[in-house]
Scaffold this motif. Sequence first.
Motif, PDB file in Angstrom:
ATOM      1  N   ILE A 194     -25.907  56.425  20.972  1.00  0.00           N
ATOM      2  CA  ILE A 194     -25.760  55.078  21.541  1.00  0.00           C
ATOM      3  C   ILE A 194     -24.898  54.205  20.636  1.00  0.00           C
ATOM      4  N   LEU A 195     -25.158  54.284  19.320  1.00  0.00           N
ATOM      5  CA  LEU A 195     -24.432  53.401  18.400  1.00  0.00           C
ATOM      6  C   LEU A 195     -22.963  53.805  18.279  1.00  0.00           C
ATOM      7  N   ILE A 196     -22.690  55.117  18.232  1.00  0.00           N
ATOM      8  CA  ILE A 196     -21.293  55.561  18.169  1.00  0.00           C
ATOM      9  C   ILE A 196     -20.565  55.121  19.435  1.00  0.00           C
ATOM     10  N   MET A 197     -21.253  55.289  20.565  1.00  0.00           N
ATOM     11  CA  MET A 197     -20.652  54.930  21.857  1.00  0.00           C
ATOM     12  C   MET A 197     -20.322  53.436  21.890  1.00  0.00           C
ATOM     13  N   SER A 198     -21.240  52.612  21.397  1.00  0.00           N
ATOM     14  CA  SER A 198     -20.972  51.164  21.446  1.00  0.00           C
ATOM     15  C   SER A 198     -19.873  50.785  20.459  1.00  0.00           C
ATOM     16  N   SER A 199     -19.718  51.603  19.395  1.00  0.00           N
ATOM     17  CA  SER A 199     -18.596  51.380  18.488  1.00  0.00           C
ATOM     18  C   SER A 199     -17.280  51.654  19.215  1.00  0.00           C
ATOM     19  N   VAL A 200     -17.277  52.708  20.039  1.00  0.00           N
ATOM     20  CA  VAL A 200     -16.061  53.037  20.789  1.00  0.00           C
ATOM     21  C   VAL A 200     -15.711  51.920  21.750  1.00  0.00           C
ATOM     22  N   THR A 201     -16.712  51.398  22.484  1.00  0.00           N
ATOM     23  CA  THR A 201     -16.404  50.326  23.427  1.00  0.00           C
ATOM     24  C   THR A 201     -15.904  49.087  22.687  1.00  0.00           C
ATOM     25  N   MET A 202     -16.419  48.900  21.438  1.00  0.00           N
ATOM     26  CA  MET A 202     -15.945  47.758  20.646  1.00  0.00           C
ATOM     27  C   MET A 202     -14.467  47.932  20.282  1.00  0.00           C
ATOM     28  N   VAL A 203     -14.067  49.134  19.849  1.00  0.00           N
ATOM     29  CA  VAL A 203     -12.634  49.308  19.534  1.00  0.00           C
ATOM     30  C   VAL A 203     -11.802  49.123  20.780  1.00  0.00           C
ATOM     31  N   LEU A 204     -12.321  49.557  21.913  1.00  0.00           N
ATOM     32  CA  LEU A 204     -11.551  49.395  23.145  1.00  0.00           C
ATOM     33  C   LEU A 204     -11.409  47.909  23.481  1.00  0.00           C
ATOM     34  N   ALA A 205     -12.460  47.116  23.162  1.00  0.00           N
ATOM     35  CA  ALA A 205     -12.336  45.665  23.352  1.00  0.00           C
ATOM     36  C   ALA A 205     -11.250  45.101  22.447  1.00  0.00           C
ATOM     37  N   VAL A 206     -11.237  45.563  21.177  1.00  0.00           N
ATOM     38  CA  VAL A 206     -10.208  45.101  20.242  1.00  0.00           C
ATOM     39  C   VAL A 206      -8.821  45.492  20.754  1.00  0.00           C
ATOM     40  N   ALA A 207      -8.711  46.738  21.249  1.00  0.00           N
ATOM     41  CA  ALA A 207      -7.420  47.202  21.760  1.00  0.00           C
ATOM     42  C   ALA A 207      -6.969  46.355  22.942  1.00  0.00           C
ATOM     43  N   SER A 208      -7.920  46.035  23.852  1.00  0.00           N
ATOM     44  CA  SER A 208      -7.559  45.194  24.999  1.00  0.00           C
ATOM     45  C   SER A 208      -7.133  43.813  24.534  1.00  0.00           C
ATOM     46  N   GLY A 209      -7.796  43.311  23.484  1.00  0.00           N
ATOM     47  CA  GLY A 209      -7.409  42.026  22.932  1.00  0.00           C
ATOM     48  C   GLY A 209      -5.987  42.045  22.420  1.00  0.00           C
ATOM     49  N   HIS A 210      -5.626  43.153  21.753  1.00  0.00           N
ATOM     50  CA  HIS A 210      -4.251  43.303  21.263  1.00  0.00           C
ATOM     51  C   HIS A 210      -3.253  43.211  22.401  1.00  0.00           C
ATOM     52  N   ASN A 211      -3.645  43.783  23.541  1.00  0.00           N
ATOM     53  CA  ASN A 211      -2.735  43.760  24.679  1.00  0.00           C
ATOM     54  C   ASN A 211      -2.877  42.473  25.501  1.00  0.00           C
ATOM     55  N   GLY A 212      -3.740  41.553  25.038  1.00  0.00           N
ATOM     56  CA  GLY A 212      -3.901  40.273  25.725  1.00  0.00           C
ATOM     57  C   GLY A 212      -4.561  40.384  27.084  1.00  0.00           C
ATOM     58  N   ASP A 213      -5.352  41.424  27.274  1.00  0.00           N
ATOM     59  CA  ASP A 213      -5.978  41.649  28.574  1.00  0.00           C
ATOM     60  C   ASP A 213      -7.387  41.059  28.575  1.00  0.00           C
ATOM     61  N   GLN A 214      -7.508  39.826  29.064  1.00  0.00           N
ATOM     62  CA  GLN A 214      -8.779  39.106  28.956  1.00  0.00           C
ATOM     63  C   GLN A 214      -9.896  39.791  29.734  1.00  0.00           C
ATOM     64  N   LYS A 215      -9.573  40.284  30.934  1.00  0.00           N
ATOM     65  CA  LYS A 215     -10.591  40.920  31.781  1.00  0.00           C
ATOM     66  C   LYS A 215     -11.155  42.164  31.114  1.00  0.00           C
ATOM     67  N   ALA A 216     -10.236  42.981  30.534  1.00  0.00           N
ATOM     68  CA  ALA A 216     -10.696  44.217  29.885  1.00  0.00           C
ATOM     69  C   ALA A 216     -11.559  43.905  28.676  1.00  0.00           C
ATOM     70  N   VAL A 217     -11.199  42.846  27.932  1.00  0.00           N
ATOM     71  CA  VAL A 217     -12.026  42.448  26.784  1.00  0.00           C
ATOM     72  C   VAL A 217     -13.436  42.138  27.259  1.00  0.00           C
ATOM     73  N   THR A 218     -13.537  41.366  28.344  1.00  0.00           N
ATOM     74  CA  THR A 218     -14.862  41.040  28.885  1.00  0.00           C
ATOM     75  C   THR A 218     -15.645  42.297  29.205  1.00  0.00           C
TER      76      THR A 218
END
Lengths: 224, 144
Positions: free
Chosen positions: A85-109
């Motif tokens: 569970i914790l590794i998985m939530s770490s992955v979703t967190m990096v994906l949020a960071v990646a979406s932030g880099h691309n300026g994708d507000q919906k994906a960050v949410t």
Amino acid sequence: MAQVIPSGQKWWSGGKSPYNVEYGKLMMWFFLMSDAFTFGAFLISYGHIRFSSNAWPNPNEVFKAFPLMGEMNLPLVFVSLMTFILIMSSVTMVLAVASGHNGDQKAVTKWMILTIIGGLAFLSCQAWEWTHLHGEHAWWGRNPFLNADGTQSSTNFTNFFFTITGFHGFHVFSGVIINIIMLIKNLRGDFARRGHYLMIEKAGLYWHFVDLVWVFVFTCFYLL
Amino acid sequence: MENVNSGGGHQTPSFDTKPIWRTFWVLLGITLVELTLATIHLKTEFPPKYVLNGIYLILTLAKAFYIIAEFMHLRHELKNLIMSLAFPAMLFIWFLIAFLWDGNSFRNLRNDYDRYHVEQSKTKVQKPAEGKEEPAAKRPGTAE
């Protein structure tokens, strides 16, 4: 290695940012460094006491229960689930960071919500495990488990277990709170207006650190 | 490197998600290897526990490396930052060796000079019946 640096670069002679990270991010790194030493001190004192003891309880005897499985002997299964569970939530967190880099507000949410769900799932697992152990009369100051060789165990085992997993759980809890705040700020469009998602990155650093500490807690308490 | 002061971490406009998933599989794989080894040890008592502990520590450090390098993105930062964090972290080497060595020495000293402690740690006890008596940890001679 994303950044190309000219050879002979004089970082410390002024005019350049020697770290090339934003101030808050740098401070987050140094905070995490100090937090790593706090956790390190906890885990090393645990190791110190364990090395000074003639015998110690067997983790596979202590942590063998799984929710709704009654008395079934399932060592390592529940803690594997928590780790996953914790590794998985770490992955979703990096994906949020990646979406932030691309300026994708919906994906960050989307990814922030998934990260928060992962954090809450981990906390629920820990709550269940603590409740289960408490039901077996394990708590600070009392230890119902015998040493692996059948001799009387001291309360060191439970004291360290509850203190360190508790301190880690508290970090997860505050991480979830931070993530919820980041989610609200993102929904309000604060980051989109600011033009960057560095706050998400800083929250992400903290969240990964929590995962990093769990890797060590997992090894020290459940495997060794 | 001209725009270094315009806010860090913005040199790369698109963020590659491929290494994230690769790191995820690496972490999952290492954890599964650890669990497999632990289960094999439970069933067959092989490999010996001290060998296994060494393997666990190496695998744990590998996981820590992947989390810090990829998830926390440190591998992609400047070497200055990496070194500023890695050098203090090297204190852990001393920290670990000193305190585990010390703990081991405490055990030896106590076993040499405290007969009662040795006797206690060789006496097998019965597991107390569920909930009937106060857990036996309150016996005299056990550490509180």
